[in-house]
Design a protein around this motif. Structure first.
Motif, mmCIF file in Angstrom:
data_model
loop_
_atom_site.group_PDB
_atom_site.id
_atom_site.type_symbol
_atom_site.label_atom_id
_atom_site.label_comp_id
_atom_site.label_asym_id
_atom_site.label_seq_id
_atom_site.Cartn_x
_atom_site.Cartn_y
_atom_site.Cartn_z
ATOM 1 N N ALA A 72 44.535 51.980 34.367
ATOM 2 C CA ALA A 72 43.455 52.971 34.378
ATOM 3 C C ALA A 72 43.971 54.380 34.640
ATOM 4 O O ALA A 72 43.363 55.368 34.196
ATOM 5 N N LEU A 73 45.081 54.505 35.343
ATOM 6 C CA LEU A 73 45.659 55.821 35.601
ATOM 7 C C LEU A 73 46.053 56.534 34.311
ATOM 8 O O LEU A 73 46.090 57.762 34.254
ATOM 9 N N LYS A 74 46.353 55.758 33.291
ATOM 10 C CA LYS A 74 46.882 56.324 32.048
ATOM 11 C C LYS A 74 45.814 56.769 31.063
ATOM 12 O O LYS A 74 46.137 57.326 30.011
ATOM 13 N N HIS A 133 38.228 56.352 24.351
ATOM 14 C CA HIS A 133 39.651 56.487 24.675
ATOM 15 C C HIS A 133 40.193 55.201 25.293
ATOM 16 O O HIS A 133 41.307 54.769 24.995
ATOM 17 N N ILE A 134 39.392 54.603 26.178
ATOM 18 C CA ILE A 134 39.806 53.347 26.816
ATOM 19 C C ILE A 134 39.985 52.262 25.763
ATOM 20 O O ILE A 134 40.979 51.526 25.773
ATOM 21 N N HIS A 135 39.028 52.172 24.861
ATOM 22 C CA HIS A 135 39.107 51.172 23.797
ATOM 23 C C HIS A 135 40.359 51.373 22.949
ATOM 24 O O HIS A 135 41.102 50.433 22.667
ATOM 25 N N ASN A 136 40.599 52.629 22.553
ATOM 26 C CA ASN A 136 41.764 52.922 21.717
ATOM 27 C C ASN A 136 43.068 52.616 22.451
ATOM 28 O O ASN A 136 44.045 52.159 21.841
ATOM 29 N N PHE A 137 43.082 52.863 23.750
ATOM 30 C CA PHE A 137 44.287 52.601 24.542
ATOM 31 C C PHE A 137 44.578 51.103 24.623
ATOM 32 O O PHE A 137 45.731 50.675 24.535
ATOM 33 N N SER A 182 54.370 56.613 26.002
ATOM 34 C CA SER A 182 54.601 58.035 26.350
ATOM 35 C C SER A 182 53.326 58.757 26.750
ATOM 36 O O SER A 182 53.076 59.895 26.341
ATOM 37 N N ILE A 183 52.496 58.098 27.541
ATOM 38 C CA ILE A 183 51.267 58.715 28.026
ATOM 39 C C ILE A 183 51.355 58.845 29.545
ATOM 40 O O ILE A 183 51.560 57.850 30.252
ATOM 41 N N LYS A 184 51.210 60.053 30.042
ATOM 42 C CA LYS A 184 51.282 60.288 31.476
ATOM 43 C C LYS A 184 49.921 60.031 32.113
ATOM 44 O O LYS A 184 48.912 59.871 31.423
ATOM 45 N N ILE A 205 47.407 62.218 29.503
ATOM 46 C CA ILE A 205 48.168 63.352 29.002
ATOM 47 C C ILE A 205 49.178 62.843 27.978
ATOM 48 O O ILE A 205 50.173 62.206 28.323
ATOM 49 N N THR A 206 48.901 63.117 26.719
ATOM 50 C CA THR A 206 49.742 62.664 25.614
ATOM 51 C C THR A 206 50.814 63.721 25.322
ATOM 52 O O THR A 206 50.759 64.830 25.865
#
Length: 314
Positions: free
Chosen positions: A206-208, A215-219, A249-251, A255-256
């Protein structure tokens, strides 16, 4: 003119595993909306009355489309989707309205893009269920309409004229999802894609990601694709998650790399404000895309600020 009745069964069959919630009880978050909508639908059914017009406002990906489709399903009436770009003239909107049956629901997304002449046409249509038609001899004739429900959605409520906005009995704005709701949405999609996982990983994952459901779904899809490609299974443990995290590579905070590049441009400007046009040239992305797709997240996380002189990093 394009007006189409949504085939919900077809939508479910063609949407892959990304099946939307089918009821207000299944919808996660936005309780301030779902609670009132439940009451409105119940009242309309008990009193054998049409459902009052509804305006759904909020950023892209917050669930506006899902909400309206659930409302239509639970209300149980025929519903239609109209694309805003297909309505260029008042006559085209008149054609849509005069073909509606009693208590039908009509949905239009991005209503802030409608032309003023069409907005003005809707004032009487929404309030009195009628339209004024100008005849060839110059006389105006009022034509009655069947009572209907209008559900409109927008990402820019400030762009809607007040006379139109005030004709919506229900005016809702989608708000940010909290951490608990974010976890629930994340677990929902992970389970939906049949990924087995250690429960302690949920807060780490969840931090990412941002609190936006889309966005959650896509992740989660990216995680699934990583597992299938690199580990040939849908099993996620701490070691595999660390590899996945590095690969994507997502902070923290969604943050992409493109967000990071934007921030680097500001940092390398010696803390001086920098104009949007300059940022656009250095990123190789047009200004509208930067304002709509990159900056909202950075502003939301208070990483940047907009000033009269340009953008600055906080």
């Amino acid at each position: 003119m394009h007006i189409s009745k949504l085939d919900t069964q077809h939508q479910q069959n063609t949407s892959g595993h990304s099946q939307r919630p089918q009821s207000l009880n299944e919808f996660i978050g936005q309780d301030h909306i779902t609670r009132i909508i439940k009451t409105a639908i119940s009242s309309a059914k008990k009193n054998k009355h049409y459902l009052w017009h509804i305006l759904l406002c909020g950023a892209s990906g917050y669930g506006k489309t899902t909400l309206w489709s659930i409302i239509a399903k639970e209300y149980g009436k025929d519903f239609h989707i109209v694309t805003w770009y297909a309505i260029n003239k008042p006559a085209e909107m008149i054609s849509i309205l005069t073909n509606l049956k009693e208590w039908d629901i009509i949905f239009i997304d991005e209503i802030h893009r409608l032309k003023p002449a069409i907005e003005e046409l809707m004032y009487i249509a929404m309030e009195d269920f009628a339209i004024d038609m100008v005849m060839p001899d110059g006389w105006s004739v009022r034509v009655p309409l069947q009572p209907f429900t209008l559900i409109w959605a927008t990402t820019k409520p400030e762009a809607i004229a007040d006379p139109l906005k005030n004709r919506f009995i229900y005016n809702f704005h989608c708000v940010d999802y909290n951490e608990e709701e974010k976890y629930q949405i994340l677990e929902k999609y992970i389970n939906q894609y049949n990924i087995s996982y250690d429960t302690f990983l949920i807060p780490l994952i969840a931090l990412k990601v941002d609190t936006v459901p889309r966005h959650i779904h896509n992740f989660v899809i990216k995680i699934r694709d990583f597992l299938i490609t690199h580990h040939h299974s849908l099993s996620l443990d701490k070691e595999i998650w660390e590899l996945c995290e590095k690969r994507l590579s997502i902070k923290d905070g969604w943050i992409t790399p493109i967000h990071q590049r934007y921030l680097d441009i500001l940092r390398n400007n010696n803390n001086e404000p920098i104009g949007l046009k300059t940022i656009s040239l250095q990123l190789g992305i047009n200004e509208d895309a930067i304002e709509q797709e990159i900056e909202p997240l950075l502003l939301k996380q208070r990483l940047i600020n907009k000033t009269s002189r340009g953008r600055v990093i906080i």
